[in-house]
Every structure is written in C-alpha cells, then in structure tokens.
Design a protein around this motif. Structure first.
Motif, short mmCIF file in Angstrom:
data_model
loop_
_atom_site.label_atom_id
_atom_site.label_comp_id
_atom_site.label_asym_id
_atom_site.label_seq_id
_atom_site.Cartn_x
_atom_site.Cartn_y
_atom_site.Cartn_z
N ALA A 1 2.59 3.25 -0.89
CA ALA A 1 1.28 3.20 -0.24
C ALA A 1 1.19 4.26 0.84
N ILE A 2 0.03 4.85 0.92
CA ILE A 2 -0.26 5.73 2.05
C ILE A 2 -1.54 5.18 2.67
N TYR A 3 -1.42 4.71 3.90
CA TYR A 3 -2.57 4.04 4.52
C TYR A 3 -3.64 5.05 4.92
N GLN A 4 -4.85 4.83 4.42
CA GLN A 4 -6.00 5.61 4.84
C GLN A 4 -7.10 4.61 5.15
N ALA A 5 -7.42 4.48 6.41
CA ALA A 5 -8.32 3.42 6.86
C ALA A 5 -9.57 3.31 5.99
N ARG A 6 -10.23 4.42 5.78
CA ARG A 6 -11.52 4.39 5.10
C ARG A 6 -11.38 3.80 3.70
N LYS A 7 -10.37 4.30 2.98
CA LYS A 7 -10.18 3.82 1.61
C LYS A 7 -9.62 2.39 1.58
N CYS A 8 -8.55 2.20 2.35
CA CYS A 8 -7.81 0.93 2.24
C CYS A 8 -8.67 -0.26 2.66
N ASN A 9 -9.46 -0.09 3.71
CA ASN A 9 -10.24 -1.22 4.18
C ASN A 9 -11.34 -1.63 3.20
N GLY A 10 -11.72 -0.72 2.31
CA GLY A 10 -12.72 -1.07 1.32
C GLY A 10 -12.11 -1.55 0.01
N CYS A 11 -10.77 -1.55 -0.04
CA CYS A 11 -10.09 -1.86 -1.30
C CYS A 11 -9.83 -3.36 -1.39
N SER A 12 -10.17 -3.93 -2.56
CA SER A 12 -10.00 -5.38 -2.70
C SER A 12 -8.53 -5.78 -2.80
N LEU A 13 -7.65 -4.79 -3.00
CA LEU A 13 -6.23 -5.13 -3.17
C LEU A 13 -5.42 -4.99 -1.88
N ILE A 14 -6.10 -4.76 -0.76
CA ILE A 14 -5.36 -4.44 0.47
C ILE A 14 -4.32 -5.51 0.83
N ASP A 15 -4.66 -6.77 0.58
CA ASP A 15 -3.73 -7.84 0.96
C ASP A 15 -2.57 -8.00 -0.02
N GLN A 16 -2.69 -7.38 -1.18
CA GLN A 16 -1.56 -7.39 -2.11
C GLN A 16 -0.73 -6.13 -1.91
N CYS A 17 -1.40 -5.08 -1.49
CA CYS A 17 -0.77 -3.76 -1.38
C CYS A 17 0.02 -3.63 -0.08
N HIS A 18 -0.51 -4.18 1.01
CA HIS A 18 0.09 -4.05 2.34
C HIS A 18 0.41 -2.59 2.68
N PRO A 19 -0.60 -1.74 2.68
CA PRO A 19 -0.32 -0.31 2.84
C PRO A 19 0.39 0.05 4.15
N LYS A 20 0.24 -0.79 5.17
CA LYS A 20 0.85 -0.43 6.46
C LYS A 20 2.29 -0.92 6.57
N ASP A 21 2.67 -1.95 5.79
CA ASP A 21 3.89 -2.67 6.12
C ASP A 21 5.15 -2.19 5.43
N PHE A 22 5.01 -1.54 4.28
CA PHE A 22 6.22 -1.23 3.54
C PHE A 22 6.72 0.19 3.79
N GLY A 23 6.23 0.80 4.85
CA GLY A 23 6.73 2.13 5.20
C GLY A 23 8.07 2.06 5.91
N LYS A 24 8.32 0.94 6.63
CA LYS A 24 9.55 0.83 7.42
C LYS A 24 10.72 0.35 6.56
N SER A 25 11.94 0.66 7.01
CA SER A 25 13.11 0.19 6.27
C SER A 25 13.32 -1.29 6.55
N ALA A 26 13.31 -2.07 5.49
CA ALA A 26 13.42 -3.52 5.65
C ALA A 26 14.80 -3.93 6.15
#
Lengths: 211, 344
Positions: free
Chosen positions: A175-200
C-alpha cells in the motif's frame, strides 16, 4: 504457482480498479475482498437500468444492452452496458460502445481505458475498426465522447499486461497511502494503507522492551 | 477505522425477515415492525423461532454480513455462508504456512506473547487500582511475584523453537496466573481454586468457560469474514471439527474475558444463586441470568480500547476482526510478523 490462473481472462471492469490503485485491483482480484460503499452502491443502482440484456432498433441505430464481450487474444472479457451499431452508407455497421458511470468525467483515464478495452473486444468479435465510443456520466447526464487513439490503446494494453502480471505472480502490491484516493476507497479498512509500512517484528520487540 | 456496524439481535419469536430493495424488513404476523438499510449491518443474530428469506440470506452472504442462528438461550445452531466467502489464495498460503514448523512457531509465539502480556495486564491493573485496599500483605506479595514471573515467562517465549516448548511456557504462565486469580475476586461467595473445564464445577469456572465459548465464536466469525480457514491453526493441533485457528486467536483475548468475568462478580452483576448444580457436580448458569449476562457481554463489546498497532481507539467487538486482518495481511506478505493485540 497456480498455472491455470494465467489462462483466466481479466474482467473489463477490473482494469479501472488497477488504474485507480494496483493494490485495490489485487485485493479484489486475488483476495476476493469487496466492500460496498456509497459510491459503489450508487453505481449499482445506475447499472440496474442497463443490466437487462436486450436489443432494439431505431432508425439506422441498433442498440444492444448488457452485451457480453471478449477478446480471446488479449484474454479479457466482460459486459458492455450499451453498444450501438451505427449503420454506414454502405450498409455495414460500426459498433459504438457506451459505458455508464456515476459521477462526472474524471481527471484520470480509468473510465476511458475500460471503454477502450470494450472496443478492443468488439473489434476482434466483428473484425472492424472502431474509432470511438462514449461515456455516459450519471451526474451530468451527458455523453462524453472518447476517441480510441494510439495513446489510449497503448495505455489499455499496458494496463491489461500489468493486471495479468499481478494475477500470475499472485502478489498483492504494498500500500502507498494517498489521502485523496485512499479516503474515497471502499476497501480502506481492509487495506490499512497507513499501518503495514512499519516492521511488525521490530514494533513488537520495542513494545515488549518498553515495560 | 471501520466502525463496529450494527449487529441486530432478533429475539422476537415468529419474526419473518426479508429483503425489500436495500432494506431488511422485520414482520410479525404480516405486520411490518422494523425496516433497516442493509448496508448498515454487520451481523444478524437470530434467537429461537426466527425465519429469514433465502434472498435476504444471499444478500447478506454476498456482503459479508454474518447470519447466526442460536436457540432461545443463545446456544449456537447454525450459520449462513454464501458463495463469495473465502479467498482460496489466502487459505492456501495459510495451509502451506501451517506445514512450515518455523513459521507456525513464529505465529504461535506472537499469539502467546499477546496472551501473557494481557494476563500480566490483568494483574498489573489490579495492583494499580487496588493496592492500597489490599490489607493482606501476603496477597500483595503474591500478586507482585506473579507479575514478575509472568514477565519472565514472556521473555522466555522468544527462545521457544517448537510448539511443545511454547505450550510448556504457556502452561507455566497459566499456573502463575490462575494461581493468584482468586486474589482478584472480592466477593466471599465466589472462590476460585484452579481452572477446571469439562465440565466446570464451580461458578467462576462456569463463567470463564461460558464466555470463552462466546469469544471463540466471535474469533471464528472474524476469521471467516476475513477469508481465513478457522479450522487450520498454528498453535492448536488440527482435529476434524475443531476451530483450531479460532482457538489460537482467542488466546490473546482470554485475559479480557477473565477481567470481564471478574468485574461481573466483583460488581455483583452475578451472584451464587444464579447457578445450578447438576448431579455429576457440573455447574451452569440458570436461564434468566444467562440472558442478562449475554446482554452485559454485548454492552462490553461496544466499549472502546486503544489498539497500539493501528494507533486508534476501537470497539472491543472489532478486535478479533482486526487481528484476523493482521494475520491475513501477514500471510499475504504485507508485513514481517503477526502482531497480537497488546492491552495497555
């Protein structure tokens, strides 16, 4: 690797998903994730009217609705909302695809690519060259002409190849978070574009060290 | 973050549910009693004599709305699953990962890390809230020692290379934790000796077992919704008919159930006469209190907690679902480890 996947056609409607976001395409195509939101629901309602397969003739124009299309060579398939067959002076017909979209004409070319892919199917099925089609936008209630020039055709082919790549490698792009696109995307809560960038693993180790 | 959409609990007997355009309609004796837009739903739980039209079922199945049928007392009967459910690639990866000992151990280890971390939180939280009120010096020391031993068990988990050693550590932690569990009960008529299941023979164990079952059920739904196979676990052994992955996932949430049970007891929301004893010594909740406690459980799920990984406050009811997503995303290669829910 699952070999049969390579032979499965790509759905025409998925091309615009890819152009919107390659990860969105993969989530839908590979991971079977689909969530309706207001926008997708509106699209469904708009399509209910054109989803009924039928054909009629008015003057020199024959109209087919919900027409099934495919291009065996490109391995794409789908359904065209409306295809008008415009009769020429010599008696032959040239197909003119029309795709219904909610909203209004957009800055990106996703809708045009989907329409162009329909034209590529129709060209193979009828053995004729198709110079143009139209997008009908629900919000402005107006046809927006689309010329299938070399540039659009090239973009469409590139998109088909890129989609096939994802299906064949079976890898969901990061995922690459882009506010404009991601916030309009119905899959945002499945995709979690902001959260999986960090090393778990590093995150977990740090949390445990903290206390 | 996805809001915890509504779960509708239909308790009206002889209700008939059907779909009218994009609405769910509830009728009793042909009279419309309720109408709800379906897109606002997450789940539909039907108690007892409730009938649903096949078209509504299909619509729910396609849109990831779980339909669960329970009997009047909340006992699970059946679930409706549609054609669109499940993702074959994810399930395949899950099964392949299950064959890989190293990867399975890594996942099981993080899940148990969550469990022990959260067990320790239960004790820490008690020490923080009640230290001054604890008159008995021994109890205070017991709890402090338990807290330290749990921390040690937690660090030792990282060295485990097999599922068996992980299970051993987890067993050790359970002994420590349940060894002091009775100290956390502040009502004289409830006493906890040790964890007993199959069947529970005292009220505390009966409560724990009852809510662990509901928890596992929620985890199972969350896994199904996410497209994971709830039967194919990493920590729990595979056995036909057993939701091993749901049991795996439940581990990190068990301490939250424990604390919920403690609060029911300590706040006297449940009392000893709410239980009945059977000839074989097993103990269960009576029907009426069971209904009340089910309602309390549903309320609890609406409470918010901070999720440190997502850095957001989310309803408790959403936690299993979020953890299932992290697991799915890990299996699909989005991140380098599974991360459990850490209760802070």
């Amino acid at each position: 690797m699952i070999k049969q996947v390579a032979l499965e056609p790509i759905y025409l409607s998925r091309l615009q998903h890819y152009l919107y976001c390659s990860r969105q395409f993969a989530l839908i195509e590979l991971e079977n994730i689909w969530i309706e939101n207001q926008f997708t629901a509106e699209g469904q309602v708009l399509h209910q009217r054109v989803n009924q397969a039928d054909q009629q003739k008015r003057g020199a124009v024959r109209t087919a609705r919900a027409l099934r299309l495919a291009n065996a060579e490109l391995r794409i398939e789908g359904v065209a909302d409306v295809v008008e067959y415009h009769q020429q002076a010599d008696g032959t017909e040239i197909p003119f695809p029309i795709e219904y979209k909610r909203g209004k004409p957009k800055a990106h070319r996703a809708d045009e690519v989907q329409l162009c892919a329909q034209a590529l199917c129709l060209e193979e099925m009828h053995g004729v060259a198709i110079p143009e089609g139209a997008l009908f936008y629900g919000e402005v209630r107006r046809r927006h002409p689309v010329i299938f020039d070399a540039e659009l055709r090239n973009l469409t082919l590139q998109t088909i190849i890129a989609c096939r790549d994802i299906v064949q490698t079976n890898i969901t792009p990061h995922a690459i978070y882009q506010a404009r696109k991601c916030n309009g995307c119905s899959l945002i809560d499945q995709c979690h574009p902001k959260d999986f960038g960090k090393s778990a693993s590093a995150w977990l180790a740090a949390q445990l060290k903290k206390d | 973050m996805r809001p915890l959409r509504n779960v509708i609990y239909v308790q009206t007997q002889n209700a008939w549910l059907h779909k009218d355009n994009e609405n769910l309609v509830l009728k009793v004796d042909k009279e419309t009693k309720a109408r709800v837009p379906i897109h606002k739903l997450q789940g539909l739980v039907c108690f007892g004599q409730v009938t649903i039209s096949p078209y509504l079922m299909a619509h729910c199945a396609e849109n990831g709305i779980t339909i669960t049928f329970l009997n009047m007392f909340g006992k699970y009967l059946a679930r409706v699953e549609g054609p669109a459910s499940g993702n074959v690639l994810l399930r395949r990866t899950q099964h392949i990962t299950g064959h890989n000992v190293e990867k399975s151990v890594a996942i099981a280890q993080t899940m148990l890390t969550g469990k022990l971390y959260n067990q320790r939180y239960v004790i820490r939280r008690y020490l923080r809230d009640h230290s001054e009120k604890i008159n008995d010096e021994k109890i205070l020391i017991d709890l402090q020692v338990a807290e330290k031993r749990l921390t040690r068990c937690l660090t030792q988990l990282t060295d485990c290379k097999t599922i068996d050693t992980l299970m051993g550590r987890e067993g050790e932690a359970a002994q420590v934790y349940f060894g002091v569990f009775n100290h956390l009960i502040r009502q004289a008529d409830f006493e906890f000796d040790s964890r007993r299941r199959r069947p529970p023979t005292d009220p505390v164990n009966a409560l724990l077992s009852f809510f662990y079952t509901l928890l596992t059920h929620d985890c199972r739904s969350a896994l199904e919704t996410t497209g994971l196979d709830p039967a194919s676990g990493f920590l729990h052994q595979l056995r036909s008919g057993r939701p091993s992955l749901a049991l795996d996932m439940a581990e990190e949430f068990r301490p939250m159930v424990d604390r919920f049970v403690l609060s029911l007891i300590n706040k006297r929301q449940v009392v000893s006469k709410d239980f009945e004893t059977w000839p074989n010594g097993s103990m269960t909740l009576k029907d009426e209190p069971r209904k009340t406690l089910l309602a309390a459980w549903q309320d609890r799920k609406q409470d918010n907690l901070f999720h440190p990984w997502f850095e957001e406050t989310v309803p408790i009811g959403l936690l299993p679902w979020l953890q299932a997503q992290i697991l799915a995303r890990f299996l699909r290669g989005d991140c380098d480890s599974y991360v459990p829910f850490l209760w802070k």
